[in-house]
Write an enzyme that holds these catalytic residues in place. Structure first.
Site, PDB file in Angstrom:
ATOM      1  N   TYR A  43      -2.268   0.316 -20.829  1.00 19.69           N
ATOM      2  CA  TYR A  43      -2.897  -0.760 -20.051  1.00 19.69           C
ATOM      3  C   TYR A  43      -4.327  -1.012 -20.561  1.00 19.69           C
ATOM      4  CZ  TYR A  43      -4.424  -3.252 -15.790  1.00 19.69           C
ATOM      5  OH  TYR A  43      -4.910  -4.188 -14.898  1.00 19.69           O
TER       6      TYR A  43
ATOM      7  N   GLU B 201      -5.981  -0.007 -23.370  1.00 19.57           N
ATOM      8  CA  GLU B 201      -6.107  -0.458 -24.767  1.00 19.57           C
ATOM      9  C   GLU B 201      -5.388  -1.792 -24.969  1.00 19.57           C
ATOM     10  OE1 GLU B 201      -8.326   0.786 -26.465  1.00 19.57           O
ATOM     11  OE2 GLU B 201      -8.179   2.945 -26.788  1.00 19.57           O
TER      12      GLU B 201
ATOM     13  N   LYS C  62      -5.239  -4.196 -22.809  1.00 19.04           N
ATOM     14  CA  LYS C  62      -6.176  -5.219 -22.318  1.00 19.04           C
ATOM     15  C   LYS C  62      -7.342  -5.385 -23.284  1.00 19.04           C
ATOM     16  CE  LYS C  62      -4.549  -6.439 -18.129  1.00 19.04           C
ATOM     17  NZ  LYS C  62      -4.272  -7.812 -17.707  1.00 19.04           N
TER      18      LYS C  62
ATOM     19  N   ARG D 219      -1.022   1.549  -5.433  1.00 18.78           N
ATOM     20  CA  ARG D 219      -2.484   1.458  -5.489  1.00 18.78           C
ATOM     21  C   ARG D 219      -3.066   1.966  -4.176  1.00 18.78           C
ATOM     22  NH1 ARG D 219      -3.422  -4.299  -8.478  1.00 18.78           N
ATOM     23  NH2 ARG D 219      -1.363  -4.802  -7.688  1.00 18.78           N
ATOM     24  N   VAL D 220      -4.340   2.318  -4.229  1.00 17.86           N
ATOM     25  CA  VAL D 220      -4.898   3.071  -3.113  1.00 17.86           C
ATOM     26  C   VAL D 220      -4.891   2.284  -1.802  1.00 17.86           C
ATOM     27  CG1 VAL D 220      -7.354   2.520  -3.586  1.00 17.86           C
ATOM     28  CG2 VAL D 220      -6.737   4.652  -2.485  1.00 17.86           C
TER      29      VAL D 220
ATOM     30  N   PHE E 229      -2.735   3.673   1.332  1.00 19.30           N
ATOM     31  CA  PHE E 229      -3.407   4.179   2.546  1.00 19.30           C
ATOM     32  C   PHE E 229      -2.995   3.351   3.773  1.00 19.30           C
ATOM     33  CE2 PHE E 229      -7.444   6.347   0.524  1.00 19.30           C
ATOM     34  CZ  PHE E 229      -6.615   7.227  -0.148  1.00 19.30           C
TER      35      PHE E 229
ATOM     36  N   ARG F 240     -14.579   3.557  -6.132  1.00 18.49           N
ATOM     37  CA  ARG F 240     -14.160   2.250  -6.636  1.00 18.49           C
ATOM     38  C   ARG F 240     -14.937   1.223  -5.818  1.00 18.49           C
ATOM     39  NH1 ARG F 240     -12.079   5.408  -9.581  1.00 18.49           N
ATOM     40  NH2 ARG F 240      -9.972   5.412 -10.446  1.00 18.49           N
TER      41      ARG F 240
ATOM     42  N   ARG G 235     -16.626   3.686 -10.426  1.00 14.17           N
ATOM     43  CA  ARG G 235     -16.484   2.327 -10.955  1.00 14.17           C
ATOM     44  C   ARG G 235     -17.191   1.343 -10.037  1.00 14.17           C
ATOM     45  NH1 ARG G 235     -10.766   0.764 -11.414  1.00 14.17           N
ATOM     46  NH2 ARG G 235     -10.553   1.969 -13.307  1.00 14.17           N
TER      47      ARG G 235
HETATM   48  P1  NAD Z   1       0.964  -7.881  -9.920  1.00 13.56           P
HETATM   49  O1  NAD Z   1       1.756  -6.767 -10.476  1.00 13.56           O
HETATM   50  O2  NAD Z   1       1.131  -8.244  -8.485  1.00 13.56           O
HETATM   51  O3  NAD Z   1       1.174  -9.207 -10.769  1.00 13.56           O
HETATM   52  C1  NAD Z   1       1.536  -9.216 -12.113  1.00 13.56           C
HETATM   53  C2  NAD Z   1       2.592 -10.310 -12.285  1.00 13.56           C
HETATM   54  O4  NAD Z   1       2.958 -10.393 -13.675  1.00 13.56           O
HETATM   55  C3  NAD Z   1       3.871 -10.021 -11.499  1.00 13.56           C
HETATM   56  O5  NAD Z   1       4.280 -11.179 -10.812  1.00 13.56           O
HETATM   57  C4  NAD Z   1       4.860  -9.627 -12.588  1.00 13.56           C
HETATM   58  O6  NAD Z   1       6.214  -9.871 -12.236  1.00 13.56           O
HETATM   59  C5  NAD Z   1       4.369 -10.478 -13.734  1.00 13.56           C
HETATM   60  N1  NAD Z   1       4.805  -9.969 -15.049  1.00 13.56           N
HETATM   61  C6  NAD Z   1       4.759  -8.705 -15.497  1.00 13.56           C
HETATM   62  N2  NAD Z   1       5.253  -8.638 -16.758  1.00 13.56           N
HETATM   63  C7  NAD Z   1       5.600  -9.903 -17.093  1.00 13.56           C
HETATM   64  C8  NAD Z   1       6.180 -10.487 -18.253  1.00 13.56           C
HETATM   65  N3  NAD Z   1       6.505  -9.746 -19.317  1.00 13.56           N
HETATM   66  N4  NAD Z   1       6.408 -11.833 -18.256  1.00 13.56           N
HETATM   67  C9  NAD Z   1       6.109 -12.603 -17.183  1.00 13.56           C
HETATM   68  N5  NAD Z   1       5.571 -12.088 -16.050  1.00 13.56           N
HETATM   69  C10 NAD Z   1       5.318 -10.755 -16.008  1.00 13.56           C
HETATM   70  O7  NAD Z   1      -0.564  -7.519 -10.214  1.00 13.56           O
HETATM   71  P2  NAD Z   1      -1.906  -8.269  -9.820  1.00 13.56           P
HETATM   72  O8  NAD Z   1      -2.740  -7.300  -9.070  1.00 13.56           O
HETATM   73  O9  NAD Z   1      -1.624  -9.584  -9.223  1.00 13.56           O
HETATM   74  O10 NAD Z   1      -2.576  -8.454 -11.261  1.00 13.56           O
HETATM   75  C11 NAD Z   1      -2.552  -9.691 -11.937  1.00 13.56           C
HETATM   76  C12 NAD Z   1      -3.389  -9.582 -13.202  1.00 13.56           C
HETATM   77  O11 NAD Z   1      -4.736  -9.237 -12.876  1.00 13.56           O
HETATM   78  C13 NAD Z   1      -2.889  -8.517 -14.181  1.00 13.56           C
HETATM   79  O12 NAD Z   1      -3.022  -8.994 -15.497  1.00 13.56           O
HETATM   80  C14 NAD Z   1      -3.842  -7.367 -13.954  1.00 13.56           C
HETATM   81  O13 NAD Z   1      -3.988  -6.583 -15.105  1.00 13.56           O
HETATM   82  C15 NAD Z   1      -5.129  -8.090 -13.598  1.00 13.56           C
HETATM   83  N6  NAD Z   1      -6.015  -7.238 -12.795  1.00 13.56           N
HETATM   84  C16 NAD Z   1      -5.724  -6.963 -11.491  1.00 13.56           C
HETATM   85  C17 NAD Z   1      -6.579  -6.145 -10.767  1.00 13.56           C
HETATM   86  C18 NAD Z   1      -6.330  -5.830  -9.316  1.00 13.56           C
HETATM   87  O14 NAD Z   1      -7.091  -5.058  -8.739  1.00 13.56           O
HETATM   88  N7  NAD Z   1      -5.343  -6.375  -8.661  1.00 13.56           N
HETATM   89  C19 NAD Z   1      -7.703  -5.583 -11.377  1.00 13.56           C
HETATM   90  C20 NAD Z   1      -7.925  -5.880 -12.726  1.00 13.56           C
HETATM   91  C21 NAD Z   1      -7.097  -6.717 -13.420  1.00 13.56           C
HETATM   92  N1  UDP Z   2      -5.705   7.132  -5.029  1.00  9.11           N
HETATM   93  C1  UDP Z   2      -5.607   8.041  -3.990  1.00  9.11           C
HETATM   94  N2  UDP Z   2      -4.478   8.044  -3.240  1.00  9.11           N
HETATM   95  C2  UDP Z   2      -3.449   7.176  -3.437  1.00  9.11           C
HETATM   96  C3  UDP Z   2      -3.554   6.234  -4.488  1.00  9.11           C
HETATM   97  C4  UDP Z   2      -4.697   6.240  -5.267  1.00  9.11           C
HETATM   98  O1  UDP Z   2      -6.523   8.837  -3.752  1.00  9.11           O
HETATM   99  O2  UDP Z   2      -2.454   7.245  -2.679  1.00  9.11           O
HETATM  100  C5  UDP Z   2      -6.941   7.115  -5.832  1.00  9.11           C
HETATM  101  C6  UDP Z   2      -6.718   7.101  -7.348  1.00  9.11           C
HETATM  102  O3  UDP Z   2      -6.573   8.423  -7.837  1.00  9.11           O
HETATM  103  C7  UDP Z   2      -7.994   6.443  -7.829  1.00  9.11           C
HETATM  104  C8  UDP Z   2      -8.328   5.447  -6.718  1.00  9.11           C
HETATM  105  O4  UDP Z   2      -7.595   5.882  -5.572  1.00  9.11           O
HETATM  106  O5  UDP Z   2      -9.040   7.382  -7.923  1.00  9.11           O
HETATM  107  C9  UDP Z   2      -7.925   4.019  -7.038  1.00  9.11           C
HETATM  108  O6  UDP Z   2      -6.589   4.025  -7.476  1.00  9.11           O
HETATM  109  P1  UDP Z   2      -5.751   2.699  -7.789  1.00  9.11           P
HETATM  110  O7  UDP Z   2      -4.455   3.142  -8.364  1.00  9.11           O
HETATM  111  O8  UDP Z   2      -5.728   1.834  -6.588  1.00  9.11           O
HETATM  112  O9  UDP Z   2      -6.632   1.922  -8.866  1.00  9.11           O
HETATM  113  P2  UDP Z   2      -7.344   2.342 -10.246  1.00  9.11           P
HETATM  114  O10 UDP Z   2      -7.313   3.825 -10.416  1.00  9.11           O
HETATM  115  O11 UDP Z   2      -6.566   1.645 -11.289  1.00  9.11           O
HETATM  116  O12 UDP Z   2      -8.720   1.852 -10.062  1.00  9.11           O
END
Ligand code: NAD
Ligand code: UDP
Length: 323
Positions: free
Chosen positions: A141, A143, A145, A182-183, A187, A207, A288
């Site tokens: 993820y 690398e 990105k 995700r956290v 939770f 975070r 972060r």
């Molecule tokens: P999500 O998993 O809900 O959405 C990702 C979407 O992409 C899904 O609808 C999935 O079906 C689709 N998808 C995956 N692989 C695909 C493929 N090969 N072809 C077409 N569609 C595909 O996640 P999200 O939280 O909505 O994240 C959306 C974007 O934002 C991602 O690129 C993620 O890396 C980025 N992002 C999200 C967060 C966050 O906190 N939510 C943080 C940083 C970056």
């Molecule tokens: N985390 C946690 N309990 C959970 C899920 C995640 O303590 O049930 C922690 C995880 O180890 C990380 C933080 O919450 O330190 C955020 O995790 P998340 O997967 O939401 O996002 P990312 O690590 O990608 O920022």
């Protein structure tokens, strides 16, 4: 407007906002983590269209703007098939950049704070190059990105493609999947079911959480941003650039520990859950927090929704789907 990953959490909110702004929206998804349910309420709008497609394959479309969001975002989902995750990031970016080049569209990459890895610099500014393990379980993820960002800037330098890169920090809100690991979703689901709240490690890792509406506003402002000298007229001999390719941090600078997060969610949802401590996953970043001064200065953007308010709205959504 093309939104790849449009049936996911962020993508569905973006499609909704673009329709509200009067645009025609193509939502492209392969439903790996997204769900048709997330956009079901948009299907009756004649300006909305769903396309089932995998971004690792090329596609020919006529569009003005592309938001490239397709990629699983939660660690359990992107680690499920890590080779595919790298492909989605690299081939997906290549395909969307190729499309943008062909039709002279503006294209935004949904990059991530993960490009900073486990940062040694705090808070993280866009100029910081990051501290990323290239061979760990998060690398597909992180690398992936990072290569996508490289491709965006090479297409800008080499082909004058009008690119925009935003680095999104942890975002939460309605339509996150309850099971995505995700956290926030973990939770809340645990608290609503009065089950133990699973804190990984000792809970001191931090975070910074941005509510979805604030993030969407930032993405739209970035995509809309143009320097005063240019007009919206396209000049096909001198390709059009908006003047702000990024990268730009989008996130909420309010930093909290996972322990505090657990306590807030238990208290707001009036749960009887107790916390339990489990092993910290490999390469889990310790701190972060975004430096958002660039977005504040250039886009006049900063998050408005407090963590307490955002969690209340998210808990209301999860309570409704939990019933
Ligand atoms: P999500 O998993 O809900 O959405 C990702 C979407 O992409 C899904 O609808 C999935 O079906 C689709 N998808 C995956 N692989 C695909 C493929 N090969 N072809 C077409 N569609 C595909 O996640 P999200 O939280 O909505 O994240 C959306 C974007 O934002 C991602 O690129 C993620 O890396 C980025 N992002 C999200 C967060 C966050 O906190 N939510 C943080 C940083 C970056
Ligand atoms: N985390 C946690 N309990 C959970 C899920 C995640 O303590 O049930 C922690 C995880 O180890 C990380 C933080 O919450 O330190 C955020 O995790 P998340 O997967 O939401 O996002 P990312 O690590 O990608 O920022």
């Amino acid at each position: 407007m093309l939104v790849t990953g449009g049936a996911g959490f962020i993508g569905s909110h973006l499609c909704e906002r673009l329709l509200q702004d009067g645009h025609e929206v193509l939502c492209l998804d392969n439903y790996f983590t997204g769900m048709k349910r997330n956009v079901a309420h948009l299907l009756s709008n004649p300006r909305f269209e769903l396309v089932t497609h995998d971004v690792t394959q090329p596609i020919l479309l006529e569009v003005d703007w592309i938001f490239n969001l397709a990629c699983p975002a939660s660690p359990i989902h992107y680690q499920y098939n890590p080779v595919k995750t790298t492909k989605v990031n690299v081939l997906g970016a290549l395909n969307m950049l190729g499309l943008a080049k062909r039709v002279r569209a503006r294209v935004m990459q949904a990059s991530t704070s993960e490009v900073y890895g486990d940062p040694e610099v705090h808070p993280q500014k866009e100029e910081y190059w990051g501290s990323v393990n290239p061979i760990g379980i998060r690398s597909c993820y992180d690398e992936g990105k990072r290569v996508a960002e490289t491709l965006f800037f090479d297409y800008l330098r080499q082909n004058n493609v009008d690119v925009k890169v935003v680095r999104i920090f942890n975002t939460y809100g309605p339509r996150m999947r309850p099971d995505d690991g995700r956290v926030v979703s973990n939770f809340i689901t645990q608290a609503l079911n009065n089950k133990p709240i699973t804190i990984y490690g000792d809970g001191t890792q931090t975070r910074s959480f941005c509510y979805i509406d604030d993030l969407i506003e930032g993405m739209i402002r970035m995509m809309d941003y143009e320097t005063g000298e240019q007009t919206r007229e396209r000049n096909y001999t001198k390709p059009y650039l908006s003047g702000l390719p990024g990268p730009l941090n989008l996130g909420n600078p309010h930093e909290v520990s996972m322990r505090t997060m657990a306590d807030m969610i238990v208290s707001i949802s009036k749960s009887t859950s107790k916390v339990v401590f489990e092993d910290l996953p490999e390469d889990d970043p310790k701190r972060r927090c975004p430096d958002i001064s660039k977005a504040e200065n250039l886009l006049k953007w900063k998050p408005k929704v407090t963590l307490d308010e955002g969690l209340r709205k998210t808990i209301d959504y999860f309570s409704a789907v939990n019933r």
